[in-house]
Motif scaffolding. Structure first.
Motif, PDB file in Angstrom:
ATOM      1  N   UNK A   1      54.330 -18.530  46.606  1.00 38.10           N
ATOM      2  CA  UNK A   1      54.548 -19.965  47.368  1.00 38.10           C
ATOM      3  C   UNK A   1      54.426 -20.834  46.149  1.00 38.10           C
ATOM      4  N   UNK A   2      54.834 -21.719  45.618  1.00 33.44           N
ATOM      5  CA  UNK A   2      53.682 -22.984  45.368  1.00 33.44           C
ATOM      6  C   UNK A   2      54.122 -23.902  46.072  1.00 33.44           C
ATOM      7  N   UNK A   3      52.455 -24.710  45.426  1.00 34.81           N
ATOM      8  CA  UNK A   3      52.967 -25.959  46.575  1.00 34.81           C
ATOM      9  C   UNK A   3      51.977 -27.163  45.652  1.00 34.81           C
ATOM     10  N   UNK A   4      52.873 -28.118  45.659  1.00 37.56           N
ATOM     11  CA  UNK A   4      52.157 -29.435  44.866  1.00 37.56           C
ATOM     12  C   UNK A   4      51.449 -30.066  45.285  1.00 37.56           C
ATOM     13  N   UNK A   5      50.160 -30.422  44.295  1.00 32.48           N
ATOM     14  CA  UNK A   5      49.194 -31.247  45.212  1.00 32.48           C
ATOM     15  C   UNK A   5      48.982 -32.259  44.316  1.00 32.48           C
ATOM     16  N   UNK A   6      49.456 -32.101  43.625  1.00 36.20           N
ATOM     17  CA  UNK A   6      49.173 -33.951  42.063  1.00 36.20           C
ATOM     18  C   UNK A   6      50.900 -34.173  41.634  1.00 36.20           C
ATOM     19  N   UNK A   7      50.652 -34.872  42.023  1.00 41.08           N
ATOM     20  CA  UNK A   7      52.445 -36.026  41.979  1.00 41.08           C
ATOM     21  C   UNK A   7      51.953 -37.156  40.468  1.00 41.08           C
ATOM     22  N   UNK A   8      52.921 -36.908  39.553  1.00 39.18           N
ATOM     23  CA  UNK A   8      52.896 -37.784  38.386  1.00 39.18           C
ATOM     24  C   UNK A   8      52.548 -39.181  38.703  1.00 39.18           C
ATOM     25  N   UNK A   9      52.254 -40.660  38.187  1.00 38.65           N
ATOM     26  CA  UNK A   9      52.294 -41.988  38.156  1.00 38.65           C
ATOM     27  C   UNK A   9      54.308 -42.289  38.490  1.00 38.65           C
ATOM     28  N   UNK A  10      54.472 -41.428  37.180  1.00 36.63           N
ATOM     29  CA  UNK A  10      56.141 -42.217  36.885  1.00 36.63           C
ATOM     30  C   UNK A  10      57.041 -41.876  37.679  1.00 36.63           C
TER      31      UNK A  10
ATOM     32  N   UNK B   1      54.147 -25.854  35.389  1.00 39.21           N
ATOM     33  CA  UNK B   1      53.218 -25.815  35.841  1.00 39.21           C
ATOM     34  C   UNK B   1      53.121 -27.674  35.227  1.00 39.21           C
ATOM     35  N   UNK B   2      52.678 -28.826  36.192  1.00 36.05           N
ATOM     36  CA  UNK B   2      52.556 -30.393  35.856  1.00 36.05           C
ATOM     37  C   UNK B   2      50.742 -29.929  35.912  1.00 36.05           C
ATOM     38  N   UNK B   3      50.337 -30.190  34.464  1.00 43.79           N
ATOM     39  CA  UNK B   3      49.050 -30.333  34.725  1.00 43.79           C
ATOM     40  C   UNK B   3      48.044 -31.308  33.819  1.00 43.79           C
TER      41      UNK B   3
END
Length: 550
Positions: free
Chosen positions: A356-365, A376-378
């Motif tokens: 499983x992959x769990x998003x914990x940081x959403x980009x501003x835009x 990955x979003x780093x």
């Protein structure tokens, strides 16, 4: 017109220089001093063009400074311990000392014939007991201060040759001598605590007049990181694995842990389970991979679940433990917390093993969708799925989450360095003996200073297998200096960089076997620091690393 005969003219004046001692350096308070230092060479037999280039540069500097009114120290010596002499003994039956002395004579005669303006009264060579006595003296001083210690460590091991191999001697998982498979083995090794000096080494870079490229390489080598230690309890055991991370803001996104296959806990966990056979196969495969290649971001991800779980300390959720080829035991805890939504290697591993992959940081835009993520979003952004930290800027959450971990006694802020303590043990003959005696009753006992140096024995056998020192009964068997009962000498010898860690001091006041101290501090203060060094850039790392502990 008189014909110029270089051989005749050069020999004439070189004899005159030697007779008049014009290059001998003595303390002279009336002149400014200038210290020209070159790499002291390994005595391989004959000079090559690289030597000539290097020494010509140094000689030009020394002569120019003398003519400019400086009192010049320009010395030469030989880095004479090391594997080539031992290999000559193994392959050709040569005596390592005689082989080395002959090579030194050859090279020294060539250097004199070239006309290099050395002060030969200061000549040193590291296999001279008058020199390596002080290697041992330094070791004992560090042992007294707790800077020299022994512990188990992974090494490259060849069963056929029964010896440890350096990384460069085990390329492709094969022994450089016999071409048989190399394995990773736990052995007890001696270390020096150079990591204790990491901050001092970094601070020192601000005071030296070096090229920025060299300073940057040094900083990257030491690699200071500010982050957090996070304690992950192991399910079913009264222990934690303490992970260093610079990204505690992603802790809520941890969905699994990855251990290095060579981590000793892993073998204990899989032993006798359904995972043991698959583990052994993967372990053997990964251990043949180069350690540096394993950490490459592009390497194919290999791994497996081992039937074990850890607990995320902030969510109390159980997360599975995997092993992965891109985690190295010697780095950090030998394990990492995996956050696949926000780390590319973890993302690739999770995709391959359907974790499983769990998003914990959403980009501003824009908004991430876990089902549509291809990597990955780093970057930075706003925390989500992170309980009371939701809506917080992730950079601010680093301290906030660390403070919570500290409050619940599951973590704390810390500073970490990539720099590791220096393993100095070598299982070979032609090196400086480590001045330690092992006693059944007293444990690890240092050799008394008055018994230094511990000489290398002559009655050894070079078979190509194992440590030749183990074949010398006269060396191994001794008395414990503490209780007087039978003891056993340490048979590891020191890494040859120990010898080169202080040779620039030794040139200022050549060491004596009868002395009580390695050198006179007044002479060091007069001739030091080195004003011009000529050598390879790799020497900056090794000499600076090793000399700092002395």
């Amino acid at each position: 017109m008189t014909e110029y005969n270089p051989k005749k003219i050069e020999v004439k004046w070189q004899k005159r220089w030697e007779k008049d001692k014009i290059f001998e350096a003595k303390k002279d308070p009336k002149k400014p001093k200038y210290y020209v230092l070159e790499m002291y060479p390994y005595p391989s037999g004959k000079l090559h063009m690289g030597h000539l280039r290097n020494y010509t540069i140094g000689d030009c500097f020394a002569r120019y400074k003398r003519m400019s009114g400086f009192n010049v120290l320009y010395p030469m010596g030989y880095d004479s311990f090391g594997m080539p002499a031992e290999n000559a003994a193994i392959d050709h039956g040569a005596n390592p000392e005689e082989w080395t002395d002959k090579n030194i004579d050859t090279m020294k005669n060539q250097q004199k014939r070239i006309g290099l303006s050395y002060d030969w009264t200061r000549e040193i060579y590291s296999h001279n007991p008058a020199y390596y006595k002080w290697d041992q003296w330094f070791f004992l001083k560090m042992f007294e201060k707790g800077l020299a210690y022994k512990q188990e460590s992974y090494v490259n091991w060849c069963n056929t040759c029964a010896t440890v191999l350096a990384n460069e001697q085990a390329q492709g998982g094969k022994c450089w001598r016999c071409n048989n498979d190399v394995e990773q083995k736990f052995l007890t090794q001696w270390f020096l605590k150079i990591r204790d000096y990491a901050e001092e080494l970094l601070d020192g870079l601000n005071t030296v007049d070096w090229p920025e490229k060299v300073k940057l390489m040094q900083r990257n080598w030491i690699s200071k990181s500010e982050g957090s230690i996070i304690k992950f309890p192991i399910v079913g055991e009264n222990k934690t694995v303490d992970i260093f991370t610079t990204r505690p803001d992603t802790l809520y996104g941890v969905t699994f842990m990855i251990y290095a296959p060579e981590h000793p806990d892993v073998r204990n966990w899989v032993q006798g389970t359904e995972y043991e056979e698959e583990f052994e196969k993967l372990y053997q495969e990964v251990m043949k991979e180069n350690k540096f290649e394993r950490t490459d971001i592009e390497i194919e991800k290999k791994g497996m679940f081992i039937g074990k779980y850890a607990i995320n300390p902030i969510t109390n959720e159980e997360v599975p433990i995997y092993i992965g080829n891109f985690v190295i035991y010697e780095y950090g805890a030998g394990a990492v917390m995996a956050v696949p939504a926000h780390d590319q290697r973890d993302f690739e591993f999770a995709k391959k093993f359907d974790i499983p992959i769990k998003i914990v940081i959403q980009p501003h835009d824009y908004e991430l969708n876990v089902d549509k993520m291809v990597r990955a979003y780093e970057g930075d952004g706003i925390l989500v799925n992170s309980e009371e930290f939701n809506g917080m800027e992730n950079r601010n959450a680093i301290n906030a989450i660390t403070e919570k971990l500290d409050k619940i006694k599951r973590g704390y802020s810390t500073i970490n360095y990539k720099l590791r303590d220096w393993g100095i043990s070598r299982q070979r003959y032609w090196g400086c003996p480590i001045p330690i005696i092992n006693c059944d009753d007293c444990g690890t006992v240092p050799v008394p200073y008055e018994d230094l140096p511990v000489f290398l024995p002559k009655d050894v056998k070079f078979t190509g297998s194992g440590n030749p020192l183990e074949t010398s009964e006269s060396f191994i068997t001794t008395k414990c200096p503490k209780c007087g009962k039978s003891g056993r000498r340490e048979t590891d010898t020191m890494d040859t960089f120990i010898d080169s860690s202080w040779y620039f001091f030794a040139f200022c006041d050549p060491p004596s076997i009868e002395g009580d101290i390695p050198y006179n501090k007044d002479l060091i203060n007069y001739w030091g620091n080195v004003d011009q060094y000529i050598g390879g850039i790799e020497q900056v790392f090794t000499i600076r690393r090793t000399s700092k502990t002395q």
